[in-house]
Design a protein around this motif. Structure first.
Motif, PDB file in Angstrom:
ATOM      1  N   MET B   1      29.281 -91.002  -1.451  1.00  0.00           N
ATOM      2  CA  MET B   1      29.284 -89.797  -2.297  1.00  0.00           C
ATOM      3  C   MET B   1      29.388 -90.173  -3.767  1.00  0.00           C
ATOM      4  N   THR B   2      28.789 -89.405  -4.573  1.00  0.00           N
ATOM      5  CA  THR B   2      28.685 -89.783  -5.969  1.00  0.00           C
ATOM      6  C   THR B   2      28.853 -88.555  -6.851  1.00  0.00           C
ATOM      7  N   VAL B   3      27.734 -87.922  -7.195  1.00  0.00           N
ATOM      8  CA  VAL B   3      27.818 -86.723  -8.025  1.00  0.00           C
ATOM      9  C   VAL B   3      28.473 -85.575  -7.278  1.00  0.00           C
ATOM     10  N   THR B   4      28.628 -85.729  -5.961  1.00  0.00           N
ATOM     11  CA  THR B   4      29.269 -84.664  -5.192  1.00  0.00           C
ATOM     12  C   THR B   4      30.740 -84.951  -4.914  1.00  0.00           C
ATOM     13  N   VAL B   5      31.284 -86.013  -5.488  1.00  0.00           N
ATOM     14  CA  VAL B   5      32.719 -86.278  -5.338  1.00  0.00           C
ATOM     15  C   VAL B   5      33.542 -85.238  -6.107  1.00  0.00           C
ATOM     16  N   PRO B   6      33.225 -84.945  -7.348  1.00  0.00           N
ATOM     17  CA  PRO B   6      33.951 -83.883  -8.041  1.00  0.00           C
ATOM     18  C   PRO B   6      33.717 -82.542  -7.327  1.00  0.00           C
ATOM     19  N   ALA B   7      34.724 -81.685  -7.319  1.00  0.00           N
ATOM     20  CA  ALA B   7      34.601 -80.394  -6.651  1.00  0.00           C
ATOM     21  C   ALA B   7      33.603 -79.500  -7.376  1.00  0.00           C
ATOM     22  N   GLY B   8      32.901 -78.678  -6.614  1.00  0.00           N
ATOM     23  CA  GLY B   8      32.007 -77.697  -7.219  1.00  0.00           C
ATOM     24  C   GLY B   8      30.548 -78.115  -7.270  1.00  0.00           C
ATOM     25  N   PHE B   9      30.209 -79.227  -6.646  1.00  0.00           N
ATOM     26  CA  PHE B   9      28.814 -79.686  -6.710  1.00  0.00           C
ATOM     27  C   PHE B   9      28.212 -79.883  -5.320  1.00  0.00           C
ATOM     28  N   ALA B 142      20.764 -87.995  -3.011  1.00  0.00           N
ATOM     29  CA  ALA B 142      20.181 -87.727  -4.328  1.00  0.00           C
ATOM     30  C   ALA B 142      19.996 -89.032  -5.097  1.00  0.00           C
ATOM     31  N   ALA B 143      21.014 -89.904  -5.040  1.00  0.00           N
ATOM     32  CA  ALA B 143      20.947 -91.177  -5.764  1.00  0.00           C
ATOM     33  C   ALA B 143      19.787 -92.033  -5.270  1.00  0.00           C
ATOM     34  N   ALA B 160      41.227 -88.998 -12.067  1.00  0.00           N
ATOM     35  CA  ALA B 160      42.447 -89.091 -12.884  1.00  0.00           C
ATOM     36  C   ALA B 160      43.091 -87.732 -13.010  1.00  0.00           C
ATOM     37  N   ASP B 161      44.380 -87.651 -12.967  1.00  0.00           N
ATOM     38  CA  ASP B 161      45.151 -86.440 -13.283  1.00  0.00           C
ATOM     39  C   ASP B 161      44.586 -85.147 -12.707  1.00  0.00           C
ATOM     40  N   GLY B 162      44.084 -85.205 -11.477  1.00  0.00           N
ATOM     41  CA  GLY B 162      43.619 -83.977 -10.845  1.00  0.00           C
ATOM     42  C   GLY B 162      42.171 -83.622 -11.059  1.00  0.00           C
ATOM     43  N   TRP B 163      41.479 -84.377 -11.840  1.00  0.00           N
ATOM     44  CA  TRP B 163      40.037 -84.133 -12.023  1.00  0.00           C
ATOM     45  C   TRP B 163      39.270 -85.418 -11.765  1.00  0.00           C
ATOM     46  N   THR B 164      37.974 -85.278 -11.554  1.00  0.00           N
ATOM     47  CA  THR B 164      37.138 -86.420 -11.157  1.00  0.00           C
ATOM     48  C   THR B 164      35.820 -86.389 -11.927  1.00  0.00           C
ATOM     49  N   ILE B 165      35.292 -87.589 -12.197  1.00  0.00           N
ATOM     50  CA  ILE B 165      33.932 -87.709 -12.736  1.00  0.00           C
ATOM     51  C   ILE B 165      33.112 -88.505 -11.731  1.00  0.00           C
ATOM     52  N   GLY B 166      31.914 -88.016 -11.414  1.00  0.00           N
ATOM     53  CA  GLY B 166      31.007 -88.751 -10.544  1.00  0.00           C
ATOM     54  C   GLY B 166      29.709 -89.008 -11.291  1.00  0.00           C
ATOM     55  N   GLY B 167      28.953 -90.005 -10.833  1.00  0.00           N
ATOM     56  CA  GLY B 167      27.691 -90.269 -11.521  1.00  0.00           C
ATOM     57  C   GLY B 167      26.699 -91.007 -10.665  1.00  0.00           C
ATOM     58  N   MET B 168      25.413 -90.809 -10.978  1.00  0.00           N
ATOM     59  CA  MET B 168      24.348 -91.600 -10.354  1.00  0.00           C
ATOM     60  C   MET B 168      23.347 -91.969 -11.441  1.00  0.00           C
ATOM     61  N   THR B 181      12.138 -96.067 -17.345  1.00  0.00           N
ATOM     62  CA  THR B 181      12.936 -94.847 -17.485  1.00  0.00           C
ATOM     63  C   THR B 181      14.321 -94.978 -16.888  1.00  0.00           C
ATOM     64  N   MET B 182      15.299 -94.498 -17.640  1.00  0.00           N
ATOM     65  CA  MET B 182      16.673 -94.428 -17.176  1.00  0.00           C
ATOM     66  C   MET B 182      17.039 -92.956 -17.005  1.00  0.00           C
ATOM     67  N   LEU B 183      17.408 -92.579 -15.792  1.00  0.00           N
ATOM     68  CA  LEU B 183      17.889 -91.214 -15.544  1.00  0.00           C
ATOM     69  C   LEU B 183      19.320 -91.305 -15.042  1.00  0.00           C
ATOM     70  N   VAL B 184      20.182 -90.481 -15.595  1.00  0.00           N
ATOM     71  CA  VAL B 184      21.581 -90.486 -15.200  1.00  0.00           C
ATOM     72  C   VAL B 184      22.055 -89.044 -15.066  1.00  0.00           C
ATOM     73  N   VAL B 185      22.770 -88.759 -13.970  1.00  0.00           N
ATOM     74  CA  VAL B 185      23.437 -87.459 -13.828  1.00  0.00           C
ATOM     75  C   VAL B 185      24.919 -87.715 -13.631  1.00  0.00           C
ATOM     76  N   LEU B 186      25.721 -87.076 -14.470  1.00  0.00           N
ATOM     77  CA  LEU B 186      27.177 -87.175 -14.388  1.00  0.00           C
ATOM     78  C   LEU B 186      27.722 -85.798 -14.047  1.00  0.00           C
ATOM     79  N   THR B 187      28.721 -85.754 -13.186  1.00  0.00           N
ATOM     80  CA  THR B 187      29.325 -84.458 -12.821  1.00  0.00           C
ATOM     81  C   THR B 187      30.831 -84.559 -12.992  1.00  0.00           C
ATOM     82  N   THR B 188      31.451 -83.431 -13.309  1.00  0.00           N
ATOM     83  CA  THR B 188      32.919 -83.419 -13.355  1.00  0.00           C
ATOM     84  C   THR B 188      33.442 -82.036 -13.010  1.00  0.00           C
ATOM     85  N   ASP B 189      34.625 -82.033 -12.381  1.00  0.00           N
ATOM     86  CA  ASP B 189      35.282 -80.762 -12.077  1.00  0.00           C
ATOM     87  C   ASP B 189      36.385 -80.450 -13.088  1.00  0.00           C
TER      88      ASP B 189
END
Lengths: 385, 385
Positions: B1-9, B142-143, B160-168, B181-189
């Motif tokens: 799991m990556t961009v879907t580790v943070p809640a809400g994605f 997705a990755a 960290a401290d109750g929130w998370t950042i994920g990325g691919m 080409t470099m494509l990056v998607v970062l997610t956070t809750d």
């Protein structure tokens, strides 16, 4: 014959063991006058080799009696010991020729960091031997003695209206990023002042050697020197002399291009209808230094997308979606979109033409480069320089 | 799991035949909220692909509901037909997700010039299929779907401290000149405003992805997007969030570096004691983009002369004859002259460290690059992109 074709010059090339191959490695070109005018342009690299530091000072008065050049060692990053080696070389030559050390130019090429006592002894011995061997037919020997990884000597001559320009050059590194040293000696028997020589030389190198160096980088040791004997007694028409000097310089530059280490294509990038010559040069260079474009040409792939992606990184005035690109005569891209099928482009010949039409103004410029090949990587990973 | 580790994605990756291999080629990441905040940085290349033209406009309001990404075609230099394809993609996704098309980001990667009707049909079908397959565990799929010549998917997570950042991330071109080409998607809750997201994203990319791109050039399609769901309900301490985002971005950047096409060395160039961070970056980049240096590293040759020759071309403040250079822990150059014998440097490991001490000030910067290899030339001459 090359630098010794114009009247008033003698040259020689000798072998003193700087090269492990035993091939000639020290050259001398002497101006027998009546004039002793000289001009030179130097690397723009801030890390300058000892011979550059010496020659830049020595050329200030516009007087050059002789030039000593060695291959087999760059005498760069060799500290004050290395500078003294250059100084001693000029003094030895001056003493033997009966002139002032300050009127001797010195050039070196080879491995950076080479400049120990053994190097010094050999360069001094070579200077002595070459001066002992000077002759009015020594130009070819000199051209051979300045070669490093060059596969052949590069020489050129143009004669006009009673005066002549001769030249020799060395350099066989991939001409991007241009860190393989380029040494050029030009001679003429035309009558010129030091100021005229300087002006003509700068104008000629700007549209020849400078257009070959594909990303504006230069080696630590690059030097182009013009020596003027005035032995023809003729004052040339300025425009005619300028044109002839450009011809010799361009001829030598394309010889350097076609001998680039490991290259399989000589690429001529012509940028037309630019807003300014600077814009045209910037656009051409951005393509010439793009590794993906260069690798595509090696693979005989007319990848115009990489051309547009490269020029998109510049600040030149144009609309990326109005640009045309032609490769070997086939317009593969019109107005930033596909035109003729890429299959129509034949990239099998070594000579490769890319024309980029910016459709903005009337300025143009031509940049000369090479492709990026397996052999380039091999030569530059296996050969320390 | 990556961009879907943070809640809400939710995310998905599907195969619709854009890639001739039949591997997954369309990815969707959806933000289920409660926030729909987004920020993005785009290629600085003036030749921008159609998805970039769309996404730059769509991000203006700081709202991103979802992002659709395809591999197998860059949709660049494909004219108004290509732009309409991107527009239709956003509309199709918006319709299926019940949001506005202006809140859909679109990214494409693959061969420049690809964007015909077949491409359009497949991208639209893939968008539909991916949205049908969305799940909170779809990050890995997705990755995988955004890969081109990547040998493996790149993902990263920091909590960290109750929130998370994920990325691919995807990108495997030689990262100089950076046109792959470099494509990056970062997610956070974490809970962030659009302005905060934008500020954090710019700060983090500046010291990570921007330091990987070794000559400042970027592809026509590069995009890094940060999506903020706020699902943790926690407002992060700004410094802590910034540090975590830099950590994820640096992790992804070094994964990109270590998967560079055909590279055999991952080179970390650290420039220390510079007068300014800009100077340090300029010096590091001049080395990172020097083909002769890169080829030398491939040949396991600790050629510090090429390092000095490269930095000599910059305008940074320093004295070339005061600089120290260390390679893999051995100081091969002190004060612009030879120090330890080059034989002491072991360049056989893939990880290669070059430290350049300018001895001027207190600023520093690290640039990540690779060597120039036979395989690099092969991959980039044989593969059209």
């Amino acid at each position: 014959m090359t630098v010794t074709v114009p009247a008033g010059f003698e040259a020689a090339g000798v072998a003193v063991g700087l090269k492990s191959t035993g091939k000639p490695d020290v050259a001398v070109v002497v101006n027998r006058g009546p004039l002793a005018v000289g001009a030179a342009v130097f690397t723009s690299n801030r890390a300058k080799a000892n011979p550059i530091l010496w020659s830049q000072q020595a050329i200030q008065d516009g007087v050059v009696e002789a030039i000593v050049l060695n291959s087999g060692g760059a005498n760069c990053f060799t500290g004050s010991f290395g500078f003294l080696t250059t100084h001693l070389t000029a003094e030895r030559a001056a003493e033997l020729l009966g002139v002032s050390a300050g009127d001797i130019q010195v050039c070196s090429t080879g491995l950076i960091g080479t400049g120990d006592q053994v190097f010094r002894d050999k360069v001094l011995a070579g200077t002595e031997a070459a001066i002992g061997a000077l002759s009015t037919s020594g130009g070819d020997d000199a051209a051979r003695a300045i070669m490093t990884t060059d596969s052949r000597p590069k020489t050129s001559t143009v004669t006009a209206d009673g005066w002549t320009i001769g030249g020799m050059a060395k350099g066989a590194g991939m001409l991007a990023p241009g860190l393989a040293t380029m040494l050029v000696v030009l001679t003429t028997d035309a009558v010129l002042t030091a100021a005229e020589a300087d002006e003509h030389l700068r104008a000629a190198t700007r549209v020849s050697f400078d257009r070959l160096d594909s990303d504006g980088c230069m080696s630590t040791n690059d030097q182009v020197t013009l020596m003027v004997s005035g032995a023809s007694g003729i004052v040339p028409a300025p425009d005619a002399f300028r044109a002839a000097l450009i011809e010799v310089c361009t001829d030598l530059a394309t010889q350097l291009q076609s001998d680039a280490e490991g290259a399989s294509h000589d690429i001529t990038i012509e940028v037309i209808h630019a807003a300014s010559e600077d814009d045209a040069v910037e656009v051409g260079r951005s393509v010439a230094r793009n590794n993906l474009f260069k690798a595509a040409i090696f693979g005989n792939d007319p990848n115009w997308g990489r051309v547009l992606a490269a020029i998109g990184t510049t600040d030149a005035e144009f609309d990326p979606y109005a640009v045309d690109v032609e490769m070997n005569g086939v317009r593969v891209c019109s107005d930033g979109g596909p035109d003729q099928p890429r299959e129509l482009v034949d990239l099998s010949p070594r000579a490769t033409s890319v024309v980029i039409d910016l459709k903005v103004g009337d300025a143009s410029a031509t940049i000369y480069t090479n492709d990026l090949t397996h052999d380039y990587v091999h030569e530059n990973s296996a050969y320390s320089s």
